[in-house]
Every structure is written in structure tokens, then in C-alpha cells.
Design a protein around this motif. Structure first.
Motif, PDB file in Angstrom:
ATOM      1  N   GLY A 196      -0.574  15.466   0.693  1.00 52.12           N
ATOM      2  CA  GLY A 196       0.561  15.440   0.090  1.00 52.12           C
ATOM      3  C   GLY A 196       1.919  15.894   0.958  1.00 52.12           C
ATOM      4  N   ALA A 197       1.872  16.091   2.238  1.00 50.77           N
ATOM      5  CA  ALA A 197       2.895  16.488   2.876  1.00 50.77           C
ATOM      6  C   ALA A 197       3.880  15.185   3.282  1.00 50.77           C
ATOM      7  N   ALA A 198       3.515  14.086   2.961  1.00 48.28           N
ATOM      8  CA  ALA A 198       4.230  12.813   3.190  1.00 48.28           C
ATOM      9  C   ALA A 198       3.784  11.765   2.471  1.00 48.28           C
ATOM     10  N   ARG A 199       4.744  10.631   2.064  1.00 49.62           N
ATOM     11  CA  ARG A 199       4.259   9.570   1.325  1.00 49.62           C
ATOM     12  C   ARG A 199       4.515   8.141   2.198  1.00 49.62           C
ATOM     13  N   ILE A 200       3.776   7.379   2.395  1.00 52.80           N
ATOM     14  CA  ILE A 200       3.966   5.986   3.164  1.00 52.80           C
ATOM     15  C   ILE A 200       3.910   4.839   2.250  1.00 52.80           C
ATOM     16  N   TRP A 201       4.809   3.780   2.781  1.00 53.03           N
ATOM     17  CA  TRP A 201       4.759   2.599   2.084  1.00 53.03           C
ATOM     18  C   TRP A 201       4.552   1.508   3.105  1.00 53.03           C
ATOM     19  N   THR A 202       3.794   0.563   3.077  1.00 52.06           N
ATOM     20  CA  THR A 202       3.858  -0.814   3.913  1.00 52.06           C
ATOM     21  C   THR A 202       2.856  -1.903   3.214  1.00 52.06           C
ATOM     22  N   ASP A 203       3.413  -3.014   3.601  1.00 47.79           N
ATOM     23  CA  ASP A 203       2.813  -4.302   2.997  1.00 47.79           C
ATOM     24  C   ASP A 203       1.745  -5.079   3.958  1.00 47.79           C
ATOM     25  N   PHE A 204       1.757  -4.414   5.574  1.00 45.14           N
ATOM     26  CA  PHE A 204       0.990  -5.334   6.321  1.00 45.14           C
ATOM     27  C   PHE A 204       1.420  -6.561   6.543  1.00 45.14           C
ATOM     28  N   ARG A 205       2.602  -7.106   6.470  1.00 49.48           N
ATOM     29  CA  ARG A 205       3.109  -8.500   6.541  1.00 49.48           C
ATOM     30  C   ARG A 205       3.913  -8.355   7.913  1.00 49.48           C
ATOM     31  N   LEU A 206       4.104  -9.471   8.401  1.00 45.10           N
ATOM     32  CA  LEU A 206       4.987  -9.548   9.583  1.00 45.10           C
ATOM     33  C   LEU A 206       6.422  -9.898   9.145  1.00 45.10           C
ATOM     34  N   VAL A 215       0.648  -1.226   0.001  1.00 43.63           N
ATOM     35  CA  VAL A 215       0.081  -0.027  -0.054  1.00 43.63           C
ATOM     36  C   VAL A 215       0.862   1.188  -0.085  1.00 43.63           C
ATOM     37  N   SER A 216       0.687   2.089  -0.934  1.00 44.61           N
ATOM     38  CA  SER A 216       1.412   3.451  -1.070  1.00 44.61           C
ATOM     39  C   SER A 216       0.708   4.359  -1.347  1.00 44.61           C
ATOM     40  N   CYS A 217       0.686   5.562  -0.696  1.00 50.96           N
ATOM     41  CA  CYS A 217       0.000   6.974  -1.026  1.00 50.96           C
ATOM     42  C   CYS A 217       0.469   8.051  -0.238  1.00 50.96           C
ATOM     43  N   GLU A 218      -0.010   9.020  -0.664  1.00 50.68           N
ATOM     44  CA  GLU A 218       0.387  10.216   0.104  1.00 50.68           C
ATOM     45  C   GLU A 218      -0.407  10.591   1.139  1.00 50.68           C
ATOM     46  N   ALA A 219      -0.117  11.109   2.238  1.00 53.12           N
ATOM     47  CA  ALA A 219      -0.776  11.469   3.298  1.00 53.12           C
ATOM     48  C   ALA A 219      -0.759  12.731   3.860  1.00 53.12           C
ATOM     49  N   ASN A 268       9.389  11.878   4.308  1.00 56.08           N
ATOM     50  CA  ASN A 268       8.810  13.317   4.740  1.00 56.08           C
ATOM     51  C   ASN A 268       9.006  14.171   3.692  1.00 56.08           C
ATOM     52  N   LEU A 269       7.945  14.704   3.062  1.00 56.95           N
ATOM     53  CA  LEU A 269       7.962  15.652   2.022  1.00 56.95           C
ATOM     54  C   LEU A 269       7.942  17.304   2.578  1.00 56.95           C
ATOM     55  N   SER A 270       7.112  17.470   3.376  1.00 56.02           N
ATOM     56  CA  SER A 270       6.874  18.828   4.009  1.00 56.02           C
ATOM     57  C   SER A 270       6.066  18.775   5.164  1.00 56.02           C
ATOM     58  N   LEU A 271       6.213  17.674   6.208  1.00 55.74           N
ATOM     59  CA  LEU A 271       5.683  17.861   7.396  1.00 55.74           C
ATOM     60  C   LEU A 271       6.387  18.876   8.566  1.00 55.74           C
ATOM     61  N   ALA A 272       5.490  19.701   8.940  1.00 56.27           N
ATOM     62  CA  ALA A 272       5.666  20.891   9.842  1.00 56.27           C
ATOM     63  C   ALA A 272       5.112  20.853  11.108  1.00 56.27           C
ATOM     64  N   ASN A 273       5.735  21.423  12.239  1.00 55.46           N
ATOM     65  CA  ASN A 273       5.266  21.599  13.380  1.00 55.46           C
ATOM     66  C   ASN A 273       5.050  20.161  13.927  1.00 55.46           C
ATOM     67  N   ASP A 274       3.886  19.887  14.612  1.00 56.19           N
ATOM     68  CA  ASP A 274       3.341  18.520  15.165  1.00 56.19           C
ATOM     69  C   ASP A 274       2.936  17.548  14.168  1.00 56.19           C
ATOM     70  N   GLU A 275       2.954  17.762  12.824  1.00 58.89           N
ATOM     71  CA  GLU A 275       2.402  16.813  11.882  1.00 58.89           C
ATOM     72  C   GLU A 275       3.045  15.469  11.829  1.00 58.89           C
ATOM     73  N   VAL A 276       4.441  15.689  12.129  1.00 58.51           N
ATOM     74  CA  VAL A 276       5.137  14.261  12.486  1.00 58.51           C
ATOM     75  C   VAL A 276       4.408  13.220  13.391  1.00 58.51           C
ATOM     76  N   GLU A 308      -9.928   8.589   7.962  1.00 60.43           N
ATOM     77  CA  GLU A 308     -10.438   9.899   7.323  1.00 60.43           C
ATOM     78  C   GLU A 308      -9.368  11.127   7.775  1.00 60.43           C
ATOM     79  N   ALA A 309      -8.839  10.906   8.811  1.00 56.58           N
ATOM     80  CA  ALA A 309      -7.900  11.776   9.398  1.00 56.58           C
ATOM     81  C   ALA A 309      -6.645  11.894   8.495  1.00 56.58           C
ATOM     82  N   LEU A 310      -6.128  10.630   7.987  1.00 57.36           N
ATOM     83  CA  LEU A 310      -4.945  10.626   7.243  1.00 57.36           C
ATOM     84  C   LEU A 310      -5.026  11.274   5.900  1.00 57.36           C
ATOM     85  N   ARG A 311      -6.183  11.739   5.430  1.00 57.47           N
ATOM     86  CA  ARG A 311      -5.996  12.688   4.139  1.00 57.47           C
ATOM     87  C   ARG A 311      -5.315  12.337   3.055  1.00 57.47           C
ATOM     88  N   GLU A 312      -5.635  10.921   2.662  1.00 59.51           N
ATOM     89  CA  GLU A 312      -5.069  10.134   1.562  1.00 59.51           C
ATOM     90  C   GLU A 312      -4.914  10.857   0.320  1.00 59.51           C
TER      91      GLU A 312
END
Length: 430
Positions: free
Chosen positions: A168-178, A161-165, A190-198, A289-293
Motif C-alpha cells: 500500500g505504499a504506492a499505486r501503479i497503472w499500466t496497460d502493457f501496450r506500446l 492493470v492497477s493495484c497497490e504495491a 507515490n503514497l508513502s514510499l520511503a528510503n530506498d523503496e522508490v 511476489e516481491a511486489l507485495r500487491e
């Protein structure tokens, strides 16, 4: 002057909290209670979710206190941190989380390199069962995007799974596998996360995974419930058919009560999990919904991936809940029908009893009338006998003629006397 001084003192009391509601400060701090103490990047983080039984909470608090002197685990949150990182423990309703984080360059391993086991002391002694583990790494702002080769060592790029969050301030990758250590992996570029967004983004990703998996706890019991419901509904159908066919009402009632007890036991034992599953499902959707993908071509978003796997499980859970509730209602209706049948049978029995009593009373009345008739003759006979003994010595020769004339008078007098006596007894009874 005195009035002015009193006004100043009153304002000072208000500033010092003299008129504060007892929960004012607590509720204000509640808005920040669950925020992660993450203030810079690059960042590496690992979190474990422990399912903890209620009777293990005391020993858990004692365990936490050993490694956090001066802090009170009863508050539900302990943070031990320095400039290089730290760890965090939080208690929730049925689970606890242990979170380790460290700051520093991620390197070619993207922050997923092995860590000393001593850093995760809770894995050896903390009460509860490990339910979930996840690793998250966040790059520095403006850092070069990770190569497919670097990502591919830790995440399956063909099924990830890969999308911007965060718009568009960040892009994530994960495959939900152990992976190694039994943890899933998420990399955040991290594209442009600011303040407490991280901090907010990492917390949102953690909560999505935690609540999603906690919601799925209700799925295996739901499948087992559906299998049990098949048999229970067949039993109810057989009971209803027996009732319609006129089987013994007591036998039908016994079978219905046994099934009703089983249904209520199932409903009681699953009530908490039903509510918890619905709550975790709703929290998962809220956090998504809060992830704003934003979609990345060729990849699923996190919402799409989770929806394909979570929604069928939730619908199964809902279907089992509806069928259980419906079965309970049908049993109640069958019980009402059985009570009506038993009531009608009881009414018929009462009517038969009353008819029998009426016949008995009529017979008793006839016998009583016969006895009364015989009583008149018996009493008259004894009265005439007494009169004979009284008159014979005085009326020689005519006593027999006089006695024969007195017979009807005596019988009439006796009958009238018995009638008055009977009427008096009836009046006294009323």
C-alpha cells in the motif's frame, strides 16, 4: 613488549585485509551491484532492453567507453549521473539495458512528455536489437492522485492493470501496450514510499517486464516444435510398425538413425533456450511476489494479468519439452528392440553357420578316413614292391610265396605306423 607489538601488528594486518579471502569484498559489493541509483522523486525513467550477440560484446564495450570516460565497461555496469539525472548501462547474460532517468515535476503529462532524441544516444549506435522499451514515472510523496483525464491520455483505463504495491505504499497503472516511441508506460502514484523503496519498486517493475518478455522468447519455437513433433512421432510409429511387420532390419535401422539424429539436433539447439525460459519464468514469479500487491476493485493485479498470458505460454513450452524428451526415450527403446532383433538374427545366422561347419567337418573327417584307408594300401603296395626287388635275387622260386605271406604283415605295419604318426600330430597340436 615485543610480543605485544607483534600482536598489534597482526591485528593491524587483519584490519588491512591481510587475511581476507580474495572474494570477500567482491561478494559484499555484489549485494548492491544491480541497485538503481535513484535517490529522490518526482522521477521520470526510460529503459531499453537490447539483445546482444556474444560476438558483439567487444564493440558494445567500446561504444559504452566513448560516453563514459574513466569507467571500465568490462565490469558490466556504467553510471553517468548528476543532480538532474543521468543514464545507466548494464550488461546481462544475453541482453543489456540502457536506462535514462531525470528528476523534476511530472506535470499534467505525468512525466510521459517527449524527450530530445539526443538524450538517448544509444538508440543510434549501440550494438544489438531493441527488444523492449518502457517508461516509468513516480510522483512526489503526498502528491494529488492523477485524474482519469490525465491518466487516460497515456494509459487505457478500461483495460489497464492497477493495484497497490509494497503493502500500500504506492499505486501503479499500466496497460502493457506500446505507445509513442515503442515503449510501454507505467505510472506510480507515490503514497508513502520511503528510503530506498522508490529504487526497489522501480527496479522490481522493470525486472518483471523484462523477465516476462524474455521468457516469452521460448514460446514461438515451442509452437513450431509441437508441429514438428506431430510428424516425428508419426514417423516413429511407422518405423516401429515396420519393425513389428518384419521389414528389412537395415532399412528400419537407417530410418531410426535419421530420426534420432534430428531429435538430438533439435534438443541440442533448444537446450539453452529451454533453461533460459525456465529461469526467466521463475525470476518473473519471484519479482511479482516481491511486489507485495493489493487489489484495487475493478482492476486486475499485475500477477493476475501476467499469469493469464504468461502461464499458457510456459505450459506450451513445457509440453514441447516433455514431448521431445519422451520421443527421445521412445527412439532409444525402439533402438534397443531393433538391436535385440538384429542380435537374434545374428545368433540364428551364427547357428546356421556352425551347423554348416559341423557338417563340413564330418564330411571332411569321412573323406580323411577314406584317404587314410587308401593310403595304407598305397604305402603297403610300394613297400611290398621294394621288398620284392630286394628278395627276388636271393630267393629264387620261393620269393612269390614269401611275398604273398608278407602282404598282411606289411599292411598291419603300415596302418600302425600311420596311426602313431597321426596321434603324435594331434598331441603336438594340443
Amino acid at each position: 613488549m615485543t610480543r605485544h607489538r607483534r600482536a598489534q601488528e597482526r591485528r593491524q594486518d587483519e584490519m588491512d585485509g591481510g587475511r581476507d579471502h580474495p572474494l570477500r569484498v567482491t561478494l559484499s559489493e555484489l549485494m548492491h551491484l544491480r541497485a538503481l541509483p535513484l535517490d529522490r522523486v518526482p522521477l521520470r525513467l526510460r529503459q531499453w532492453v537490447f539483445l546482444v550477440e556474444p560476438d558483439a560484446r567487444t564493440s558494445e564495450a567500446a561504444f559504452v567507453a566513448l560516453f563514459a570516460p574513466g569507467q571500465d565497461p568490462a565490469l558490466g555496469r556504467v553510471v553517468v549521473a548528476d543532480e538532474d539525472g543521468g543514464w545507466l548501462w548494464e550488461r546481462h547474460q544475453e541482453f543489456s539495458t540502457w536506462t535514462w532517468f531525470a528528476y523534476g515535476p511530472l506535470g499534467r503529462e505525468l512525466g510521459f512528455q517527449p524527450q530530445p532524441e539526443a538524450s538517448f544516444f544509444w538508440l543510434d549506435g549501440a550494438p544489438g536489437q531493441v527488444f523492449r522499451g518502457v517508461e516509468i514515472s513516480v510522483s512526489a510523496p503526498g502528491a494529488a492522485a492523477p485524474t482519469d483525464a490525465d491518466l487516460g491520455r497515456h494509459i487505457d483505463l478500461q483495460r489497464c492493470v492497477s493495484c497497490e504495491a509494497f503493502d500500500g505504499a504506492a499505486r501503479i497503472w499500466t496497460d502493457f501496450r506500446l505507445r509513442e516511441g515503442g515503449a510501454g508506460r507505467i505510472h506510480v502514484h507515490n503514497l508513502s514510499l520511503a528510503n530506498d523503496e522508490v529504487s526497489r519498486l522501480v527496479q522490481t517493475l522493470l525486472e518483471i517486464g523484462n523477465y516476462r518478455k524474455l521468457a516469452l522468447i521460448g514460446f514461438p519455437p515451442a509452437r513450431e516444435m509441437l508441429a514438428w513433433l506431430d510428424g516425428a512421432e508419426a514417423r516413429l510409429a511407422a518405423i516401429t510398425s515396420g519393425l513389428a511387420a518384419g521389414e528389412d532390419s537395415q532399412a528400419v535401422l537407417d530410418r531410426l538413425l535419421a530420426l534420432s539424429a534430428e531429435v538430438e539436433l533439435r534438443a541440442a539447439s533448444s537446450r539453452f533456450r529451454r533453461g533460459a525460459t525456465e529461469s526467466y519464468h521463475r525470476l518473473t514469479l519471484d519479482r511479482l511476489e516481491a511486489l507485495r500487491e493489493r487489489r484495487i476493485p475493478g482492476h486486475s493485479t499485475m500477477s493476475e494479468f501476467i499469469a493469464r498470458r504468461l502461464l499458457p505460454a510456459m505450459r506450451t513450452r513445457q509440453a514441447s519439452d516433455r514431448r521431445l524428451d519422451d520421443l527421445s526415450l521412445r527412439i532409444a527403446r525402439s533402438g534397443d528392440l531393433l538391436r535385440t532383433t538384429l542380435g537374434l538374427a545374428q545368433d540364428r545366422q551364427n547357428q546356421e553357420t556352425l551347423r554348416g561347419m559341423d557338417a563340413s567337418l564330418q564330411l571332411q573327417t569321412k573323406l580323411q578316413g577314406l584317404v587314410e584307408g587308401l593310403s595304407i594300401f598305397a604305402v603297403g603296395y610300394y613297400v611290398l614292391g621294394l621288398l620284392g626287388y630286394l628278395l627276388k635275387p636271393w630267393l629264387h622260386g620261393v620269393a612269390e610265396h614269401l611275398m604273398s605271406g608278407l602282404v598282411p604283415l606289411v599292411l598291419i605295419a603300415v596302418a600302425a605306423s600311420l596311426h602313431r604318426r597321426k596321434k603324435r600330430l594331434i598331441d603336438e597340436a594340443h
